[in-house]
Design a protein around this motif. Sequence first.
Motif, PDB file in Angstrom:
ATOM      1  N   GLY A 198      -2.436 -55.903   2.096  1.00  0.00           N
ATOM      2  CA  GLY A 198      -1.344 -56.210   1.174  1.00  0.00           C
ATOM      3  C   GLY A 198      -0.583 -54.956   0.789  1.00  0.00           C
ATOM      4  N   VAL A 199      -1.324 -53.872   0.506  1.00  0.00           N
ATOM      5  CA  VAL A 199      -0.681 -52.608   0.137  1.00  0.00           C
ATOM      6  C   VAL A 199       0.159 -52.083   1.298  1.00  0.00           C
ATOM      7  CG1 VAL A 199      -1.107 -50.195  -0.474  1.00  0.00           C
ATOM      8  CG2 VAL A 199      -2.438 -52.018  -1.566  1.00  0.00           C
ATOM      9  N   ILE A 200      -0.421 -52.106   2.510  1.00  0.00           N
ATOM     10  CA  ILE A 200       0.301 -51.588   3.685  1.00  0.00           C
ATOM     11  C   ILE A 200       1.578 -52.412   3.930  1.00  0.00           C
ATOM     12  CG2 ILE A 200       0.176 -51.248   6.188  1.00  0.00           C
ATOM     13  CD1 ILE A 200      -2.885 -50.792   5.782  1.00  0.00           C
ATOM     14  N   HIS A 201       1.436 -53.734   3.919  1.00  0.00           N
ATOM     15  CA  HIS A 201       2.614 -54.592   4.111  1.00  0.00           C
ATOM     16  C   HIS A 201       3.617 -54.378   2.986  1.00  0.00           C
ATOM     17  CE1 HIS A 201      -0.191 -57.480   6.501  1.00  0.00           C
ATOM     18  NE2 HIS A 201       0.277 -56.533   7.258  1.00  0.00           N
ATOM     19  N   GLY A 202       3.080 -54.206   1.758  1.00  0.00           N
ATOM     20  CA  GLY A 202       3.947 -54.014   0.602  1.00  0.00           C
ATOM     21  C   GLY A 202       4.790 -52.745   0.719  1.00  0.00           C
ATOM     22  N   ILE A 203       4.189 -51.676   1.226  1.00  0.00           N
ATOM     23  CA  ILE A 203       4.933 -50.415   1.374  1.00  0.00           C
ATOM     24  C   ILE A 203       6.091 -50.612   2.364  1.00  0.00           C
ATOM     25  CG2 ILE A 203       4.785 -48.045   2.263  1.00  0.00           C
ATOM     26  CD1 ILE A 203       1.934 -47.958   1.049  1.00  0.00           C
TER      27      ILE A 203
ATOM     28  N   ILE B  19       9.278 -51.536  -5.846  1.00  0.00           N
ATOM     29  CA  ILE B  19       7.999 -51.485  -6.578  1.00  0.00           C
ATOM     30  C   ILE B  19       7.441 -52.895  -6.776  1.00  0.00           C
ATOM     31  CG2 ILE B  19       6.913 -50.886  -8.778  1.00  0.00           C
ATOM     32  CD1 ILE B  19       8.897 -48.535  -8.937  1.00  0.00           C
ATOM     33  N   ALA B  20       8.320 -53.818  -7.169  1.00  0.00           N
ATOM     34  CA  ALA B  20       7.856 -55.199  -7.389  1.00  0.00           C
ATOM     35  C   ALA B  20       7.299 -55.791  -6.096  1.00  0.00           C
ATOM     36  CB  ALA B  20       8.998 -56.056  -7.925  1.00  0.00           C
ATOM     37  N   MET B  21       7.962 -55.488  -4.995  1.00  0.00           N
ATOM     38  CA  MET B  21       7.497 -56.008  -3.704  1.00  0.00           C
ATOM     39  C   MET B  21       6.106 -55.494  -3.369  1.00  0.00           C
ATOM     40  SD  MET B  21       8.295 -57.921  -1.119  1.00  0.00           S
ATOM     41  CE  MET B  21      10.032 -58.073  -0.730  1.00  0.00           C
ATOM     42  N   MET B  22       5.902 -54.177  -3.523  1.00  0.00           N
ATOM     43  CA  MET B  22       4.574 -53.605  -3.244  1.00  0.00           C
ATOM     44  C   MET B  22       3.516 -54.268  -4.116  1.00  0.00           C
ATOM     45  SD  MET B  22       5.385 -49.554  -2.825  1.00  0.00           S
ATOM     46  CE  MET B  22       6.952 -49.096  -2.052  1.00  0.00           C
ATOM     47  N   GLY B  23       3.825 -54.404  -5.394  1.00  0.00           N
ATOM     48  CA  GLY B  23       2.875 -55.011  -6.319  1.00  0.00           C
ATOM     49  C   GLY B  23       2.543 -56.449  -5.938  1.00  0.00           C
ATOM     50  N   ASN B  24       3.577 -57.202  -5.600  1.00  0.00           N
ATOM     51  CA  ASN B  24       3.331 -58.619  -5.321  1.00  0.00           C
ATOM     52  C   ASN B  24       2.579 -58.812  -4.006  1.00  0.00           C
ATOM     53  OD1 ASN B  24       3.480 -61.204  -6.408  1.00  0.00           O
ATOM     54  ND2 ASN B  24       5.279 -61.744  -5.170  1.00  0.00           N
ATOM     55  N   MET B  25       2.800 -57.937  -3.026  1.00  0.00           N
ATOM     56  CA  MET B  25       2.052 -58.055  -1.769  1.00  0.00           C
ATOM     57  C   MET B  25       0.576 -57.726  -1.987  1.00  0.00           C
ATOM     58  SD  MET B  25       4.160 -59.319   0.347  1.00  0.00           S
ATOM     59  CE  MET B  25       3.201 -59.290   1.855  1.00  0.00           C
ATOM     60  N   LEU B  26       0.302 -56.769  -2.877  1.00  0.00           N
ATOM     61  CA  LEU B  26      -1.096 -56.480  -3.221  1.00  0.00           C
ATOM     62  C   LEU B  26      -1.737 -57.712  -3.872  1.00  0.00           C
ATOM     63  CD1 LEU B  26      -3.592 -54.707  -3.786  1.00  0.00           C
ATOM     64  CD2 LEU B  26      -2.420 -53.836  -5.815  1.00  0.00           C
ATOM     65  N   ILE B  27      -0.997 -58.322  -4.807  1.00  0.00           N
ATOM     66  CA  ILE B  27      -1.514 -59.542  -5.452  1.00  0.00           C
ATOM     67  C   ILE B  27      -1.715 -60.648  -4.415  1.00  0.00           C
ATOM     68  CG2 ILE B  27      -0.845 -61.422  -7.024  1.00  0.00           C
ATOM     69  CD1 ILE B  27       0.446 -59.170  -8.767  1.00  0.00           C
TER      70      ILE B  27
ATOM     71  N   PHE C 178       3.728 -63.976 -10.601  1.00  0.00           N
ATOM     72  CA  PHE C 178       3.648 -62.518 -10.638  1.00  0.00           C
ATOM     73  C   PHE C 178       4.859 -61.878  -9.961  1.00  0.00           C
ATOM     74  CE2 PHE C 178      -0.626 -63.328 -11.972  1.00  0.00           C
ATOM     75  CZ  PHE C 178      -0.873 -62.299 -12.853  1.00  0.00           C
ATOM     76  N   GLY C 179       5.406 -62.547  -8.947  1.00  0.00           N
ATOM     77  CA  GLY C 179       6.624 -62.041  -8.318  1.00  0.00           C
ATOM     78  C   GLY C 179       7.759 -61.939  -9.327  1.00  0.00           C
ATOM     79  N   PHE C 180       7.975 -63.006 -10.097  1.00  0.00           N
ATOM     80  CA  PHE C 180       9.048 -62.996 -11.090  1.00  0.00           C
ATOM     81  C   PHE C 180       8.729 -62.038 -12.229  1.00  0.00           C
ATOM     82  CE2 PHE C 180       9.591 -67.532  -9.469  1.00  0.00           C
ATOM     83  CZ  PHE C 180      10.584 -67.163  -8.570  1.00  0.00           C
ATOM     84  N   LEU C 181       7.458 -62.057 -12.637  1.00  0.00           N
ATOM     85  CA  LEU C 181       7.035 -61.215 -13.755  1.00  0.00           C
ATOM     86  C   LEU C 181       7.213 -59.732 -13.421  1.00  0.00           C
ATOM     87  CD1 LEU C 181       5.856 -62.186 -16.451  1.00  0.00           C
ATOM     88  CD2 LEU C 181       3.567 -61.812 -15.522  1.00  0.00           C
ATOM     89  N   LEU C 182       6.763 -59.339 -12.229  1.00  0.00           N
ATOM     90  CA  LEU C 182       6.880 -57.937 -11.817  1.00  0.00           C
ATOM     91  C   LEU C 182       8.343 -57.535 -11.693  1.00  0.00           C
ATOM     92  CD1 LEU C 182       4.132 -57.618  -9.054  1.00  0.00           C
ATOM     93  CD2 LEU C 182       4.336 -56.204 -11.114  1.00  0.00           C
ATOM     94  N   PHE C 183       9.105 -58.346 -10.947  1.00  0.00           N
ATOM     95  CA  PHE C 183      10.489 -57.983 -10.662  1.00  0.00           C
ATOM     96  C   PHE C 183      11.302 -57.915 -11.953  1.00  0.00           C
ATOM     97  CE2 PHE C 183      14.780 -59.705  -9.266  1.00  0.00           C
ATOM     98  CZ  PHE C 183      15.271 -58.465  -8.897  1.00  0.00           C
ATOM     99  N   LEU C 184      11.268 -58.976 -12.758  1.00  0.00           N
ATOM    100  CA  LEU C 184      12.085 -59.002 -13.969  1.00  0.00           C
ATOM    101  C   LEU C 184      11.511 -58.090 -15.049  1.00  0.00           C
ATOM    102  CD1 LEU C 184      12.962 -62.812 -14.053  1.00  0.00           C
ATOM    103  CD2 LEU C 184      14.429 -60.908 -13.341  1.00  0.00           C
TER     104      LEU C 184
END
Lengths: 458, 458
Positions: B369-374, B399-407, B441-447
């Motif tokens: 998830g982290v690798i894909h997120g980066i 940043i939101a994308m990296m976080g959400n891919m980890l989740i 979490f996608g919306f929460l992180l991004f917004l």
Amino acid sequence: MSRHEPGTEPIAEAQPPTELAPAIPLEEVGRIAERVQELIAAGDPREAWQRLNQLHPADVGLILAGLPRTSSEALLQHMNPVEASRLGARLSIQTLSFVLDQVNPRHALTALQRLPIRRAQEVAEQLEQPIAESELLSQDPNTAGALMTDRFVAVDADADIADLRTALEALQEDRGQLTYLYVLNPQGLPDGQISMVDLALAPADAAASSVAAPLTAVVSVDTPAQECARLRRHYNLTQLPVVEGNTLIGVVLPDALLGVTVEEDTRQMLQVANVPGERADGPMALSICTRLPWLTINLATTFLAAATISLFESTLTQLVVLAAFLPVVAGQGGIGGTQTLTLIVRAIALGELVGIRAKRLLVREATLGVIHGIWLGLLVAAIAIIWQGNYGLALVLGIAMMGNMLIAGTVGAGVPLLMRRVGIDPAVASAVVVTTFTDVFGFLLFLGIAQAAISLLV
Amino acid sequence: MSRHEPGTEPIAEAQPPTELAPAIPLEEVGRIAERVQELIAAGDPREAWQRLNQLHPADVGLILAGLPRTSSEALLQHMNPVEASRLGARLSIQTLSFVLDQVNPRHALTALQRLPIRRAQEVAEQLEQPIAESELLSQDPNTAGALMTDRFVAVDADADIADLRTALEALQEDRGQLTYLYVLNPQGLPDGQISMVDLALAPADAAASSVAAPLTAVVSVDTPAQECARLRRHYNLTQLPVVEGNTLIGVVLPDALLGVTVEEDTRQMLQVANVPGERADGPMALSICTRLPWLTINLATTFLAAATISLFESTLTQLVVLAAFLPVVAGQGGIGGTQTLTLIVRAIALGELVGIRAKRLLVREATLGVIHGIWLGLLVAAIAIIWQGNYGLALVLGIAMMGNMLIAGTVGAGVPLLMRRVGIDPAVASAVVVTTFTDVFGFLLFLGIAQAAISLLV
């Protein structure tokens, strides 16, 4: 890592029990695996091996696959070759060839065939036992040629039952899985089959041709593995004779056919989720190479959705609460479309959909979309009224929901049916195409209707 | 609809060919189906039946399933009972019992067992031939008891090969699929098995016990069908003996085991897409009852996502272009989470995951998830800069994308592993739970990040 480290007994000499251990529940395998891991961690691989050695080879393979690599390499003696081939990508060539040298050549060959051809050849070079049928390695791995064994029994029409028994006996352990023997015509092609049951009951002096039944299917060496699996399932066949030109060169056995069925089902299920050909414990690099392209393609499609939303920026400025409802219409369409899609992809894969049903299914799914859309539209409108107290918003949401569920049903059925018609595997890209449609049309319908009816909303 | 309408020949007397017709490619089945449909439309069902009658019963069944109901009912004479049972839900009880009266009782029973028990009993009452094993209908359909046949061969330890052959011969056509015969111990439980191959080669006066091999698995009458399929696949077993108390009461044959495998794979694939137990051509009411609950549950989860977005209404008011990017972060998380989830669900279903691998897999998927997120984070940031020229927005999106891919990776692996641990089938609700997480979490992180860094954005 050497197998003869100081302080550990040489365990290569340990022989597998000649009788296979009984089957045990999966939970018990899990408990034994934990115990084995503890014993290895405690520096007692010999005791760990004692535990493993009492298990069925299939369970030994499963436990070895679950151990960290350093632990499993110390315990590799008596692995089931099918499991060995599953582990093949993670084991060193030396370790793998060591395992395969312990099993009979046919099993070693089966294991090698499950590896990428290049790697299989590297391993084959290291083997001490000759793989006589090494020409099989040049077969396309997704064809009957790669699935078949060349150990079978076929006799001329004038042979008798005693001849068949002699030929079967000569196969030794390779005869174990055979369910049919063949009678050849004068050209050397299979003309009839004799089941093992009929062989068991026939008198020794009966003519082979007198107990032979006609064949349902003969495949050629380049028949796709998937077609072999379909023949097996659709026509209830346990064994397929394989011909090349005018010669019977092998048979595909029940286990190979089951293997294809399971692999094909796995491939298809993973393909719909865009993880084709991956394994849960495969190398990370393979996972990245498999998933990242699909994630990137999907990113492009989400930007199509983003571009759709940005067309309505002025409408969103007038009523920013619309943004909160964006995932509702699009998300429901995505779920509905995926439900339809999965059902159709699976029916196509099972060979259940002949052409005449295509139009009927399309109408059926569109109708279901309308029915689901009416229910969800009413529900979503009711929630909008309760939550936001906005009757205009409720109306817009309800209509957009109905429209998008209709699109979801139509596209969810239409895309895989269309892909099949043009000769593409419907599992491959259908999911991305369908969710792109439901996303873009979801946003377009919701925001478009909202824009047109903005006076009702604000 | 009567089969003896004026102007049509009575075709009930037509007999199926005693030799099964050869297999044909699926495309050809489709072409014949179209031709049959044309002939029926042209008022020539007799000619249509002539065409069908030359085909393998499996293909006849497939074509009948594709015809409109009125056409198929006119052509129902020689259907494969397995196909008949697939059609069972759409055929009238009279029609179905008419079809099943044409086949041998064992096949009729198999067909009945695939229907809901209540309906099977209604059909059984209409049958002219007695279904002697009618007590089987009371077996739970998802157990070994419902999969087994009670036609098998078992002898005492002092029997010889000639006795086995006599017992086998007495089974007549029911012996066709048997691959093993059993030797019983003095308590009446199976003690050893004799393969058909060994029977074919053994001399008539040999003792049965001298050629018997130990059994790998014995199941009880209430062993789940899914466990039978696992035993078949994992231990390479072609036939399972079924005991009740201290008595061998039946065997599960290879075809039944394959049927379970295919059905189980279908169920699981459909379950992940929330269409459990549906068929592409099943009754509409069943489809609605299956899908609408899931769509409604999903609606609730999208409103959770909507509520998350509405928390940030003031931020959206400040920069309405944020709305356009809402589907990007959440959508990618959903795809990534589903990729992981599908892989794990499939591995669990194949019995490949013993407990010790769970933690390793969780770490592996989180890392992926982290690798894909980066990668996706950098890509999405680059697109935001090119499209909107807003570096602050690019940073927030990345940043939101990296976080959400980890989740996505963590939740996609964690949810099915957790569900398995607490004893729930991971295919059932995993997908809904995972996409809810990635949406919210996608919306929460991004917004959330956008709100915190709003000064960088506007």
